[in-house]
Write a protein that holds these residues in place. Sequence first.
Motif, PDB file in Angstrom:
ATOM      1  N   SER A   1      -2.617  -2.591  -9.002  1.00  0.00           N
ATOM      2  CA  SER A   1      -1.808  -2.037  -7.763  1.00  0.00           C
ATOM      3  C   SER A   1      -2.955  -1.997  -6.751  1.00  0.00           C
ATOM      4  O   SER A   1      -4.130  -1.296  -6.792  1.00  0.00           O
ATOM      5  N   VAL A   2      -2.812  -2.253  -5.547  1.00  0.00           N
ATOM      6  CA  VAL A   2      -3.454  -2.061  -4.320  1.00  0.00           C
ATOM      7  C   VAL A   2      -3.801  -0.396  -3.994  1.00  0.00           C
ATOM      8  O   VAL A   2      -4.832  -0.307  -3.711  1.00  0.00           O
ATOM      9  N   ASP A   3      -2.981   0.389  -4.522  1.00  0.00           N
ATOM     10  CA  ASP A   3      -3.100   1.871  -4.548  1.00  0.00           C
ATOM     11  C   ASP A   3      -4.357   2.089  -5.319  1.00  0.00           C
ATOM     12  O   ASP A   3      -5.119   3.085  -5.082  1.00  0.00           O
TER      13      ASP A   3
ATOM     14  N   PRO B   1       0.828  -1.188   0.084  1.00  0.00           N
ATOM     15  CA  PRO B   1       0.023   0.011   0.094  1.00  0.00           C
ATOM     16  C   PRO B   1       0.810   1.390   0.010  1.00  0.00           C
ATOM     17  O   PRO B   1       1.829   1.242   0.791  1.00  0.00           O
ATOM     18  N   LEU B   2       0.350   2.269  -0.636  1.00  0.00           N
ATOM     19  CA  LEU B   2       1.022   3.441  -0.944  1.00  0.00           C
ATOM     20  C   LEU B   2       2.400   3.690  -1.905  1.00  0.00           C
ATOM     21  O   LEU B   2       2.761   4.613  -1.870  1.00  0.00           O
TER      22      LEU B   2
ATOM     23  N   ILE C   1      -7.579   1.558  -3.481  1.00  0.00           N
ATOM     24  CA  ILE C   1      -7.490   2.508  -2.478  1.00  0.00           C
ATOM     25  C   ILE C   1      -8.112   3.750  -2.983  1.00  0.00           C
ATOM     26  O   ILE C   1      -9.210   4.274  -2.476  1.00  0.00           O
TER      27      ILE C   1
END
Length: 180
Positions: free
Chosen positions: A147-149, A76-77, A152
């Motif tokens: 991407s997990v971003d 994350p991020l 989010i």
Amino acid sequence: MARTWELWGNVIIAGTFALPLALLAILLLSRHRARAGHPAPLRTSIADVGILVGTAPWIWMILTPSSGQNGVGLVPLQDLAAVAEAPWQTVFVQVGGNLLVFAALGALLPVRTAAMARLGRVAVVSAAFSVLVETLQYVLRLGRFSSVDDVILNTAGAAIFALITRRWWATRIPAGSVPR
């Protein structure tokens, strides 16, 4: 920005031409629901068509094959930090685009039904759809980075737009009373 138009101009043009059809769909669906005794025919028709018209172009863009490398970012991020170092135009397109992917879903789902008139539920639904889209990007080998971003940002966008429409949420229509 010119590159963005080059890549996605056809989606923007198709979306623009789809607007009159969307208005017609709202009218016809609303009439059909009114005849069937639906408690909120216009409201739910606007929400249903709005979710579709507001989300489909983004999904089209996300699932369009690219010449890039397939990849996945699960920290994350991390990817968001890398984007933040890019030129402002890239940041604007990447962050802004991801915030808008499920904006229509977030804004209109709680307007559509009282069962979704909670921010947490909107976030869970949008996160689930976002995970599905990111998984499809990877599994279908579209040359895109999953991407997990993105999940989010997609979820954050849906939640932000849900908050914007909060005053119109369907709290007056009991959950389960709206037939499809």
